[in-house]
Design an enzyme around this catalytic site. Structure first.
Site, PDB file in Angstrom:
ATOM      1  N   ARG A  96      32.762   8.821  10.505  1.00 44.41           N
ATOM      2  CA  ARG A  96      31.088  10.172  10.128  1.00 44.41           C
ATOM      3  C   ARG A  96      32.522  11.307   8.991  1.00 44.41           C
ATOM      4  O   ARG A  96      33.682  11.549   9.666  1.00 44.41           O
ATOM      5  CB  ARG A  96      31.530  11.029  11.524  1.00 44.41           C
ATOM      6  N   HIS A 107      30.039   3.067   5.932  1.00 44.85           N
ATOM      7  CA  HIS A 107      30.643   2.141   6.397  1.00 44.85           C
ATOM      8  C   HIS A 107      32.097   0.933   5.927  1.00 44.85           C
ATOM      9  O   HIS A 107      32.111   1.127   4.382  1.00 44.85           O
ATOM     10  CB  HIS A 107      29.004   1.016   6.372  1.00 44.85           C
ATOM     11  N   HIS A 114      26.849   8.619   2.176  1.00 47.79           N
ATOM     12  CA  HIS A 114      25.546   8.826   2.908  1.00 47.79           C
ATOM     13  C   HIS A 114      24.946   9.953   3.409  1.00 47.79           C
ATOM     14  O   HIS A 114      25.934   9.860   4.712  1.00 47.79           O
ATOM     15  CB  HIS A 114      24.465   7.451   2.411  1.00 47.79           C
ATOM     16  N   GLU A 156      23.835  -1.809   4.116  1.00 49.27           N
ATOM     17  CA  GLU A 156      22.076  -1.440   4.355  1.00 49.27           C
ATOM     18  C   GLU A 156      21.253  -1.366   3.312  1.00 49.27           C
ATOM     19  O   GLU A 156      21.550  -0.692   2.102  1.00 49.27           O
ATOM     20  CB  GLU A 156      22.199  -0.481   5.714  1.00 49.27           C
ATOM     21  N   GLN A 206      28.115   9.583   6.117  1.00 49.24           N
ATOM     22  CA  GLN A 206      29.037   8.734   6.725  1.00 49.24           C
ATOM     23  C   GLN A 206      29.035   7.809   6.000  1.00 49.24           C
ATOM     24  O   GLN A 206      28.528   7.642   5.456  1.00 49.24           O
ATOM     25  CB  GLN A 206      27.512   8.131   8.538  1.00 49.24           C
TER      26      GLN A 206
END
Length: 430
Positions: A304, A113, A285, A148, A111
């Site tokens: 994804r 972001h 990642h 994140e 995935q």
């Protein structure tokens, strides 16, 4: 201060024992993948009445229905009190971060972001198109980005960002030698990937190889099957045992999936307990196995790229991925002048503090800029502020409003073992 009840997400890839073992409770019997601690509207924590904790004043009562309130609803009642004026000015009237305990027993999907700008544009585009927010083909569930980090609590395995094209070529050359040694015909896909990765401009090389694989098709599935069969037969894998054994493991779960060979384009990392990495926008990642504390901006925007039965939007994915070879973005803790051990990734939404308390030791001040959340994973911790006191046992968590600061963490009186907790606040200057 409000003790919290949190939502446990039972995704199929979750461990059945790791989170329960960490928090000192009985396992549920099913997969326990993520414990969400925060105010994300999909699964907000529930704030309990702080009356028994010694808090007083206008915000001591949470609700009339047994003293329980969804944390996002509680914050919405008085954002300035709960979040602080600086946080509201920067991020709006919502908690800008989400803390999770994550336990992967099998690999998560590949995935990536989006950036904040991509998230806002994509959300507006899908809203205008009338795509239901719960639809499988919906990419953007909100207008926020999702940088994140993850801190390993056990040995933790992951794929993280593109490795240099030359490094992936070296892995593929080992496969070429394996096929020659076995007297087998090399899948036509492999020379094409070697050609892609030999291009002078590295971002172009990485994009070409990634796009060839993510587009899938029978050639990718057939090449994956042939490569896995050769590896299982005992073909030499040195010096890339980890990378090539990962191919076999991923294919066992997702046979022929493009993500199996995409893994060879990525850094294959092993974190020891206490080590951390951060993941900026555009970083491809996948977490493979292990238990960790994960912190992110409060968003659910995920594109994804394989290793999943879920929707993969290839054109949007290609617009989101950053095709740059990067070193592994490791994150080391800083020790402040107050003795706080803090992990500070380059994002404003959050920072993570590791709080270790020996019996009889001096209290540790919590780093707090705006609101904070905390979870105790061993021992007992007492939190005290000018407004009250709250005791948290192993497995318990709490929300600390901005107006409650400063808060100190103490080991419980009479404790015989080390207490350990993790606290998250924004990275805005206090």
């Amino acid at each position: 201060m409000y003790e919290l009840e949190n939502v446990l997400r039972p995704y199929a890839w979750g461990s059945t024992t790791a989170i329960a073992g960490l928090l000192g409770r009985a396992a549920s019997g099913g997969p326990e993948a993520e414990l969400w601690i925060g105010a994300h509207p999909d699964s907000p924590s529930v704030a309990l009445s702080p009356a028994g904790a010694g808090s007083t004043g206008a915000h001591a009562a949470v609700a009339d229905d047994g003293g329980r309130r969804a944390l996002d609803a509680l914050i919405a009642e008085d954002p300035e009190h709960h979040l602080g004026s600086d946080s509201v000015a920067e991020f709006g009237p919502r908690l800008p971060f989400l803390l999770k305990v994550l336990a992967a027993d099998t690999p998560l999907s590949l995935q990536v972001h989006p950036t904040l700008e991509q998230a806002r544009e994509g959300f507006a585009r899908e809203e205008a198109a009338g795509i239901d927010r719960a639809a499988a083909e919906r990419n953007y569930k909100d207008e926020n980005h999702k940088p994140e980090m993850i801190l390993a609590l056990t040995p933790f395995e992951a794929l993280c960002g593109f490795r240099p094209a030359a490094d992936t070529r070296a892995v593929l050359q080992v496969l070429v030698a394996d096929f020659e040694l076995a007297g087998l015909e090399l899948p036509p896909l492999v020379p094409l990937l070697l050609e892609d990765l030999a291009q002078h401009d590295e971002p172009t090389a990485l994009r070409s190889a990634f796009e060839r694989l993510i587009s899938g098709g029978e050639d990718v599935a057939e090449a994956t099957a042939a490569i896995v069969a050769t590896l299982i037969s005992g073909a030499p894998t040195a010096p890339y045992q980890a990378e090539l054994s990962t191919v076999v493991t991923l294919n066992a779960q997702y046979p022929g999936d493009p993500g199996v060979l995409i893994s060879l384009l990525l850094n294959r990392i092993s974190l020891a307990p206490g080590q951390a990495v951060y993941l900026p926008a555009g970083n491809v990642h996948a977490y493979l196995h292990g238990l960790g504390v994960e912190v992110m901006a409060s968003s659910d925007n995920v594109l994804r790229g394989g290793l999943t039965p879920k929707f993969v939007d290839v054109p949007e994915l290609l617009r989101t991925v950053s095709f740059e070879a990067v070193g592994v973005p490791m994150l080391s803790p800083e020790t402040t002048m107050l003795g706080q051990e803090v992990f500070r990734p380059p994002f404003q939404e959050f920072q993570l503090q590791r709080v270790e308390l020996e019996p009889g030791a001096e209290p540790v001040p919590l780093a707090q800029s705006g609101a904070a959340v905390i979870i105790v994973v061993s021992g007992s911790v007492i939190l005290d502020s000018p407004k009250g006191e709250l005791r948290l046992e192993r497995g318990a968590s709490a929300f600390l409003p901005a107006a409650e600061a400063p808060v100190n963490a103490h080991a419980a009186a009479g404790a015989t073992g080390t207490a350990l907790a993790f606290a998250v606040t924004t990275a805005l200057k206090a």
